[in-house]
Design an enzyme around this catalytic site. Sequence first.
Site, PDB file in Angstrom:
ATOM      1  N   ARG A  21      32.308 -20.874   7.710  1.00 25.18           N
ATOM      2  CA  ARG A  21      32.260 -22.329   7.479  1.00 25.18           C
ATOM      3  C   ARG A  21      32.921 -22.705   6.174  1.00 25.18           C
ATOM      4  NH1 ARG A  21      28.475 -21.280  11.020  1.00 25.18           N
ATOM      5  NH2 ARG A  21      27.548 -22.846  12.359  1.00 25.18           N
ATOM      6  N   LYS A  55      28.090 -14.102   7.488  1.00 21.35           N
ATOM      7  CA  LYS A  55      29.250 -14.414   8.349  1.00 21.35           C
ATOM      8  C   LYS A  55      29.336 -15.910   8.664  1.00 21.35           C
ATOM      9  CE  LYS A  55      29.389 -12.693  12.795  1.00 21.35           C
ATOM     10  NZ  LYS A  55      29.836 -13.591  13.863  1.00 21.35           N
ATOM     11  N   ASP A  84      20.721 -13.808  17.256  1.00 15.84           N
ATOM     12  CA  ASP A  84      21.590 -12.647  17.004  1.00 15.84           C
ATOM     13  C   ASP A  84      20.804 -11.355  16.744  1.00 15.84           C
ATOM     14  OD1 ASP A  84      23.814 -14.200  17.350  1.00 15.84           O
ATOM     15  OD2 ASP A  84      24.141 -14.547  15.212  1.00 15.84           O
TER      16      ASP A  84
HETATM   17  C1  S3P Z   1      26.743 -18.930  15.056  1.00 15.45           C
HETATM   18  C2  S3P Z   1      25.946 -19.479  16.016  1.00 15.45           C
HETATM   19  C3  S3P Z   1      25.332 -18.710  17.102  1.00 15.45           C
HETATM   20  C4  S3P Z   1      25.343 -17.221  16.785  1.00 15.45           C
HETATM   21  C5  S3P Z   1      26.669 -16.761  16.287  1.00 15.45           C
HETATM   22  C6  S3P Z   1      27.026 -17.494  14.999  1.00 15.45           C
HETATM   23  C7  S3P Z   1      27.317 -19.807  14.017  1.00 15.45           C
HETATM   24  O1  S3P Z   1      26.050 -18.929  18.305  1.00 15.45           O
HETATM   25  O2  S3P Z   1      24.987 -16.484  17.941  1.00 15.45           O
HETATM   26  O3  S3P Z   1      26.656 -15.360  16.021  1.00 15.45           O
HETATM   27  O4  S3P Z   1      27.823 -19.316  12.999  1.00 15.45           O
HETATM   28  O5  S3P Z   1      27.282 -21.033  14.214  1.00 15.45           O
HETATM   29  P1  S3P Z   1      25.720 -20.167  19.282  1.00 15.45           P
HETATM   30  O6  S3P Z   1      26.027 -21.411  18.558  1.00 15.45           O
HETATM   31  O7  S3P Z   1      26.631 -19.958  20.460  1.00 15.45           O
HETATM   32  O8  S3P Z   1      24.283 -20.020  19.648  1.00 15.45           O
END
Ligand code: S3P
Length: 434
Positions: free
Chosen positions: A32, A27, A314
């Site tokens: 990105r 994901k 996560d």
């Molecule tokens: C993510 C960063 C994390 C993660 C989220 C996906 C990302 O969040 O919990 O599921 O793709 O950059 P945070 O940056 O808020 O820690």
Amino acid sequence: MAANFRTAHVTSATSPLFAQLTLSGDKSVSIRRALFSLFTTDTIRLTNYGSGEDCQTALLCLRSLGKHVEHEGNRVTISHREMPKQATLDCRNSGTTARLLMGLLAGRVGEWTLVGDESLSRRPMERVATPLRAMGAEIELADGGCLPARIVGRTLTGTDHDLKISSAQVKSALLLAGLSANGVTRVREPIASRDHTERLLGLTQAPDGFWSVHQSIQTVAVVSLRGKIPGDISSAAFWAVAGLLVPGSDISIENVVLNPTRTGWLTCLKNAGANVNARFERETSGEPVGTLQIRYGKFSPLHVYASEVPGLIDEIPALAVLAAMIDGESRFEQVGELRVKESDRLQAITNGLTAMGAKVEILGDDLIVHGGAKLRGATIDPQKDHRIAMSFALAGLVASGKTVIQDADCAAVSYPEFFAQLSKLVTDSLTLTE
Ligand code: S3P
């Protein structure tokens, strides 16, 4: 993808889980690569693009930003069209889409409004808006520092950001803003969070921990967008936990992202003596990729130190479920960030495990699970949080009686195939109803 079920009814697994799985694209990497298409007029072709709703949300926003997006199976083609001068972008449940877009749009001519669903509209956005404003961004947030956000594109100035929290979303937003800022933007975080953005941009970290970007990096980004997106390591973690919960299980998962900033949960399980192994096979567009092997076996309670939290943030709901089945005390230190995820996950984990008969405590920002008590089935309201729904479905596989997961279809946010795959592996233990 619309699910044709709403509720999952889970009973204890009667036989081991044997599976060889491949997973949809990661994901974080999918979102990105899709959003980075905004840096180019070239056509971007992505394969094994993530099937989760969050990944579709990123595409929806790109369409609102004028891109032409074709999506067939797991293939996505994004072609350039002129960008409108204003747009409202519905980020639905996707924090990554919202926060990265804030950084991406802050320096672009136009007026942008970001909105989200109920859950996303409760999540903190000031952590991105404040440092962006320090670069000259004009961002207005709703009361409480939440979405909707109104962004008026401005000329940004490169700025140093020494962040107080480790968040890949915040770090990425600032690096992306830095790509359209005058001068150099530098970002440092206390503990390394996932580094997919840095890898896509081909950045190297300075000895003092700062990542830096400037405008000419934009051309590098485009090259790295191509290629097959490796499988989602956070989705893989659910199968690892399933395999370690159900006696006799043996599961392998091929073509998974093995980026060391994402494998914290594997290290945690290995440190506890669990039979989980990762075999590195190749590098695809800057991401290490390989196979995971999980075999059931006994192991010790889990201990997650504060410095390890960003690397497994996560996966904590699933690990907490696993911890409830291990004799002894498991400890997850400094996991306060869980309070501001898709739900208050700290509370959701505690409520769910307590309802199932486990002893769980929140001490300050630490989560303590006193494992070993027999779990009993319960009705779980996952608060529409995908990872809570999937984690407690797994708890149901080792609980007595029936576990009912309400709104289980929310798993589609990251993993639409989860319940269908689970039902193939545990035919007698899972029923899905409207
Ligand atoms: C993510 C960063 C994390 C993660 C989220 C996906 C990302 O969040 O919990 O599921 O793709 O950059 P945070 O940056 O808020 O820690």
